[in-house]
Design an enzyme around this catalytic site. Structure first.
Site, PDB file in Angstrom:
ATOM      1  N   ASP A 105     -14.501  17.889 -15.513  1.00  0.00           N
ATOM      2  CA  ASP A 105     -14.880  17.131 -14.314  1.00  0.00           C
ATOM      3  C   ASP A 105     -15.652  15.872 -14.707  1.00  0.00           C
ATOM      4  O   ASP A 105     -16.724  15.586 -14.174  1.00  0.00           O
ATOM      5  CB  ASP A 105     -15.729  18.004 -13.387  1.00  0.00           C
ATOM      6  CG  ASP A 105     -15.831  17.433 -11.970  1.00  0.00           C
ATOM      7  OD1 ASP A 105     -15.009  16.566 -11.622  1.00  0.00           O
ATOM      8  OD2 ASP A 105     -16.726  17.852 -11.231  1.00  0.00           O
ATOM      9  N   LYS A 139     -30.553  22.671 -12.475  1.00  0.00           N
ATOM     10  CA  LYS A 139     -29.468  22.587 -11.495  1.00  0.00           C
ATOM     11  C   LYS A 139     -29.205  23.979 -10.960  1.00  0.00           C
ATOM     12  O   LYS A 139     -28.820  24.885 -11.712  1.00  0.00           O
ATOM     13  CB  LYS A 139     -28.199  22.013 -12.114  1.00  0.00           C
ATOM     14  CG  LYS A 139     -26.984  22.100 -11.182  1.00  0.00           C
ATOM     15  CD  LYS A 139     -25.812  21.260 -11.665  1.00  0.00           C
ATOM     16  CE  LYS A 139     -26.023  19.825 -11.348  1.00  0.00           C
ATOM     17  NZ  LYS A 139     -24.816  18.994 -11.581  1.00  0.00           N
ATOM     18  N   VAL A 150     -30.172  19.590  -7.847  1.00  0.00           N
ATOM     19  CA  VAL A 150     -30.914  19.328  -9.077  1.00  0.00           C
ATOM     20  C   VAL A 150     -32.360  19.030  -8.733  1.00  0.00           C
ATOM     21  O   VAL A 150     -32.640  18.240  -7.817  1.00  0.00           O
ATOM     22  CB  VAL A 150     -30.297  18.150  -9.861  1.00  0.00           C
ATOM     23  CG1 VAL A 150     -31.058  17.936 -11.177  1.00  0.00           C
ATOM     24  CG2 VAL A 150     -28.828  18.387 -10.130  1.00  0.00           C
ATOM     25  N   GLY A 172     -25.122  17.617  -5.177  1.00  0.00           N
ATOM     26  CA  GLY A 172     -23.721  17.255  -5.374  1.00  0.00           C
ATOM     27  C   GLY A 172     -22.840  18.448  -5.122  1.00  0.00           C
ATOM     28  O   GLY A 172     -23.299  19.512  -4.657  1.00  0.00           O
ATOM     29  N   GLY A 173     -21.556  18.283  -5.430  1.00  0.00           N
ATOM     30  CA  GLY A 173     -20.614  19.364  -5.189  1.00  0.00           C
ATOM     31  C   GLY A 173     -20.903  20.604  -6.004  1.00  0.00           C
ATOM     32  O   GLY A 173     -20.543  21.711  -5.611  1.00  0.00           O
TER      33      GLY A 173
END
Length: 649
Positions: free
Chosen positions: A132, A38, A23, A18-19
């Site tokens: 977020d 992560k 992971v 992801g951004g």
């Protein structure tokens, strides 16, 4: 595989990207327990401001142990990479459920929101804002329970000038300068709640500029959701953060009331069942659905971990060449790390001698004396301690070498000794000590607390906010308790979502910070005077002159708001302006107004006209008001002079 991996873990496979980073599923080498790691994106790892804040917040997050939050085990940072080791949740992201099934039921949407608000509330109480929140960070398990992950890791902006975050869920204030508060998380959580209810986001646009404009100015689409939850959507998506619930905990209470009123007392059970159904349909996407390669683990070690009592060990530092890399192990509290546990076993912090009270023994176990051999009474058979038949008898007892007798119950244990007979002296750990405490940058909403300590022992920081109409009349809010450990210098950001003061009013806000153990000089306090924005000028509905006597004029003024209204009275005599009186009225919607001027006495030669004209700014609905009065002088009789004819002399 990454070029760099966290030592002590064995990677199994990648779970996703992801951004914020990549992971992977991994196992802890010592116990075989599954974890998720992560590896942070280079954009985050290269941001010194992010790293400073996240290091501090990681120290707090490792202390948060709640079923609604993905547990953080440790944060490791070296010159080769940065990674977060966290609890593995065997479930699927809420994003996957929404993508596959679209809208959930209203009860399931409420369950998702409740779980997230529960986790956010705990974080907000510790001074942490998620920043977020989005469906990708909500993990739903097979039983319908959800966990919130990735606190403090905001996706980097995709365009210059766009702050970190995920645009479809960013609050209006976050678009401006990246400002965040607990109310920012409330907005994002409501956006996701709306998406669960409808299958689509509340605001949509083809480009970022359009999306920003809609978040900041578009009406709240409350009519698209069921009537029972429209109030929640309207409150949570308010443009002004002061109009939203100030914290997730406040919003949680409103949710409980609305859910019970709209869907009955068993709404949560139905919602959990629905979420469980949707998640189970995606069971093949669960991290542990695909069997991992077997990992050899000593059964004795596994049994020790699963017993619920964890072993602690010293912090790990990464060394590259002859240079010691920067390493942050946030899960270490006073040089202790909690070991990830297999099979979702509960995490129990290890007990340390220095924390266990005066009755606790040293952390290193003393050698245990061998038990004395029990002798069987005369006339009895062979005791279990007797040698077997044919074995050589025990040698005669030597008092110099025979183990000492067991001490009587209640007597102190003998001190541990080295083989040479020297007593082992266990140094008493230094107690925690705070050397300095300070408050910086209090702006009425947030501040930075600086704490310096003599060692890495646990320190508790307590922050209290209060607000009131006068410095000596402040109403306190619930305290924020923040545990600090593992370092000697801390910078902690704290926030309180105060509503904006009413227009043209002044309030006083105070922040108090104290520590346990107490810092030199005790509690620190900062008080700030906060003034609301100027009230907008209201409409003036009417002006009516109720009295005018040539000297004083009385008027009644009605307005459409409490904002300022400028009132001007012009006093004239025979058409010539003599005096002007100006006043500003505010704070009410109805006023009785009086003004006066000295226009002089009436002339005895002619009739005089005295006039008062009242105007307002903004103008009144019935225009300027005028009142006039005509006056002539009234002569008093002049008494005759003594001695004049007709009067006695």
């Amino acid at each position: 595989m990454n070029a760099w991996s966290v030592p002590g873990y064995r990677e199994v496979r990648e779970l996703g990207t992801g951004g914020a980073g990549r992971v992977v599923l991994a196992t802890y080498s010592t116990t075989g327990a599954y974890v998720a790691i992560k590896y942070l994106h280079d954009g985050l790892r290269g941001d010194p401001r992010f790293l400073r804040g996240f290091r501090q917040e990681a120290r707090i997050m490792v202390e948060l142990n709640d079923p609604a939050i993905v547990r953080l085990y440790e944060y490791v940072e070296t010159r080769d990479g940065a990674a977060i080791v966290m609890e593995l949740v065997d479930g699927v992201p809420l994003r996957r459920i929404l993508s596959e099934h679209g809208a959930t039921s209203p009860e399931a949407a409420l369950v998702v929101l409740k779980g997230s608000l529960t986790g956010l509330s705990l974080a907000h109480a510790s001074g942490i804002v998620h920043r977020d929140y989005k469906p990708e960070n909500v993990l739903v398990q097979a039983d319908g329970a959800s966990k919130l992950s990735d606190f403090g890791i905001a996706t980097p902006g995709t365009e210059p000038g766009v702050p970190a975050g995920t645009p479809p869920y960013m609050a209006p204030e976050q678009w401006d300068d990246g400002a965040v508060s607990p109310a920012t998380d409330v907005y994002a959580a409501t956006c996701v709640f709306f998406e669960c209810l409808t299958g689509r986001r509340p605001y949509r646009a083809d480009h970022l500029a359009g999306l920003r404009h809609r978040h900041k100015t578009a009406p709240i689409p409350a009519e698209e959701v069921p009537s029972a939850v429209r109030g929640l959507v309207t409150r949570g998506l308010a443009k002004n953060p002061a109009d939203r619930p100030p914290t997730a905990g406040t919003f949680l209470g409103e949710l409980e009331d609305a859910a019970a009123a709209g869907y009955g007392p068993d709404w949560e059970q139905r919602g959990r069942r629905r979420l469980a159904e949707l998640a189970t349909l995606l069971a093949l996407a669960f991290p542990l659905a695909k069997p991992a390669e077997p990992v050899e683990v000593a059964s004795s070690v596994a049994r020790t971990v699963l017993s619920g009592r964890l072993r602690s060990f010293v912090p790990r530092f990464a060394v590259g060449g002859a240079v010691l890399s920067v390493v942050v192990v946030a899960a270490l509290v006073a040089a202790n790390r909690q070991t990830p546990v297999a099979d979702n076993s509960p995490i129990v912090p290890p007990v340390h001698a220095e924390d266990a009270g005066p009755s606790a023994g040293p952390s290193t176990p003393s050698p245990t004396p061998s038990p004395r051999r029990s002798k069987a009474p005369a006339g009895t058979g062979t005791s279990p301690s007797d040698p077997p038949a044919g074995a050589a008898p025990d040698p005669p007892s030597d008092p110099s070498t025979d183990p000492p007798s067991d001490p009587p119950p209640g007597s102190p244990s003998p001190p541990a000794v080295t083989p040479s007979g020297t007593p082992v002296v266990t140094p008493k750990p230094a107690p925690p000590k705070v050397t300095s405490l300070g408050i910086d940058g209090f702006d009425g909403q947030s501040a930075t607390i600086h704490v310096r300590a003599a060692n890495g022992r646990k320190v508790t920081l307590t922050v209290r906010f209060s607000e009131g109409s006068a410095p000596d009349d402040l109403d306190p809010l619930p305290p924020q308790i923040i545990p600090l450990a593992g370092a000697t210098s801390y910078e902690t950001g704290v926030q309180q979502g105060f509503p904006a003061p009413e227009c043209d009013t002044t309030v006083y806000r105070r922040i108090e910070a104290g520590t346990s153990p107490e810092a030199p000089g005790g509690t620190r306090t900062t008080t700030l005077r906060v003034t609301g924005a100027p009230c907008p000028s209201p409409t003036v509905d009417s002006v009516k002159i109720s009295g005018w006597d040539g000297t004083e004029v009385d008027a009644d003024i009605g307005t459409g708001g409490t904002g300022p209204v400028k009132v001007t009275v012009q006093f004239s005599r025979d058409g010539r302006l003599v005096d002007t009186v100006t006043r500003t009225l505010r704070g009410q919607t109805a006023y009785s107004f009086s003004a006066s001027a000295d226009l002089g006495p009436a002339d005895c030669v002619k009739v005089n006209e005295f006039t008062a004209v009242i105007t307002t700014e903004p103008g009144s609905a019935n225009g300027p008001q005028r009142a006039s009065i005509r006056k002539v002088c009234t002569r008093e009789p002049v008494p005759p002079t003594p001695g004049e004819p007709g009067l006695p002399s």
